[in-house]
Design an enzyme around this catalytic site. Sequence first.
Site, PDB file in Angstrom:
ATOM      1  N   GLY A   1       0.872  -1.217  -0.070  1.00 40.39           N
ATOM      2  CA  GLY A   1       0.126   0.237  -0.077  1.00 40.39           C
ATOM      3  C   GLY A   1       1.167   1.233  -0.130  1.00 40.39           C
TER       4      GLY A   1
ATOM      5  N   PHE B   1       1.590   3.069   2.312  1.00 33.29           N
ATOM      6  CA  PHE B   1       2.364   3.314   3.704  1.00 33.29           C
ATOM      7  C   PHE B   1       3.393   2.117   3.949  1.00 33.29           C
ATOM      8  CE2 PHE B   1      -1.355   5.996   4.003  1.00 33.29           C
ATOM      9  CZ  PHE B   1      -0.593   7.249   4.209  1.00 33.29           C
ATOM     10  N   GLY B   2       3.046   1.030   3.316  1.00 26.22           N
ATOM     11  CA  GLY B   2       3.871  -0.244   3.526  1.00 26.22           C
ATOM     12  C   GLY B   2       3.000  -1.664   3.219  1.00 26.22           C
ATOM     13  N   PHE B   3       3.518  -2.246   3.903  1.00 25.25           N
ATOM     14  CA  PHE B   3       2.999  -3.780   3.554  1.00 25.25           C
ATOM     15  C   PHE B   3       3.067  -4.512   4.993  1.00 25.25           C
ATOM     16  CE2 PHE B   3       6.746  -3.737   1.586  1.00 25.25           C
ATOM     17  CZ  PHE B   3       7.308  -5.031   1.863  1.00 25.25           C
TER      18      PHE B   3
ATOM     19  N   GLY C   1      -4.420 -13.806  14.505  1.00 23.19           N
ATOM     20  CA  GLY C   1      -5.794 -14.122  13.911  1.00 23.19           C
ATOM     21  C   GLY C   1      -5.688 -14.329  12.867  1.00 23.19           C
TER      22      GLY C   1
ATOM     23  N   ASP D   1      -9.663 -10.252   9.550  1.00 21.48           N
ATOM     24  CA  ASP D   1     -10.070  -8.961  10.213  1.00 21.48           C
ATOM     25  C   ASP D   1     -11.937  -8.917  10.388  1.00 21.48           C
ATOM     26  OD1 ASP D   1     -11.104  -7.933   7.776  1.00 21.48           O
ATOM     27  OD2 ASP D   1      -8.954  -7.248   7.272  1.00 21.48           O
TER      28      ASP D   1
ATOM     29  N   ASP E   1      -8.149   5.507  14.006  1.00 22.33           N
ATOM     30  CA  ASP E   1      -8.391   4.751  12.706  1.00 22.33           C
ATOM     31  C   ASP E   1      -9.157   3.473  13.229  1.00 22.33           C
ATOM     32  OD1 ASP E   1      -8.945   4.302  10.132  1.00 22.33           O
ATOM     33  OD2 ASP E   1      -6.697   3.644   9.822  1.00 22.33           O
TER      34      ASP E   1
END
Length: 265
Positions: free
Chosen positions: A5, A7-9, A89, A92, A136
């Site tokens: 993405g 901002f990162g992964f 987990g 989401d 968020d």
Amino acid sequence: MGAPGAFGFVRKAYLKSDPSRTPYVIKHCHRSSIAASRYSSDPELGKVPIEIVVLDKIRKDPQRSAYVAHLVDFFADEKYFYVVMPCLGSADLFDYVEMYLGKGSHRIPEGIVRHIFKQVVEGVAYLHAKGIVHRDIKDENVIVSDNLDVTIVDFGSAAFYGPGVNFTTFCGTLDYASPEVLEGNTYRGPEQDIWALGILFHILLFSENPFRDVAEITSKELRFPYQVSEQAFELLNWMLQRDPGNRPSAEEVVGHEFFNDTVIN
């Protein structure tokens, strides 16, 4: 591995020296995508993103909440900050709702909603008690285990708050933004988290977001597509008050009578 993405992964990993191969998650944060205002100079950690400072504070708390992710370790190179956390987990909340509806039901039973949402609320209440706002809260930032154990993740927008601290920018997700944030007003932080919890509660109860766009968030009357218990109705209305001063605190949400029933269905 998570999709890359802006901002990162995220990638799963394990220690080569660990014969049991205990799984971890490593969040790769692009240095180039982190704004200067999102850094903190910590006496122990050095100059790092606020996300790492927040997660480190949670890690060091002997009474940390079981419903909040914590830092295992972090390291960095010229391109990324690497944030190591437990692998908690398989899905989401967004995926969980989709999977549940895929079984042929049009909604999740209120008992299951209560069980899941109480954990999320208690996690947020813990953060607020420690002077932390998440900023968020959303279905994609809540991980659910096969046993319906919940963990709040992704502290990339988190910040410390306190008396005299007000925020002027919103770092989260538009669908969960409160009216005062969208109208460009300064905000303290906890009230934004409570509004986002209200949106999440609505999604769990009705499998849909109550508002479709900015205009609806700021002005549309809240409607209920299905009948719910009086307690759920009252709690949802309370959290989604457009005046932030009329919203409950996280502790008040935890103590609401909606959570008195322990039956999961």
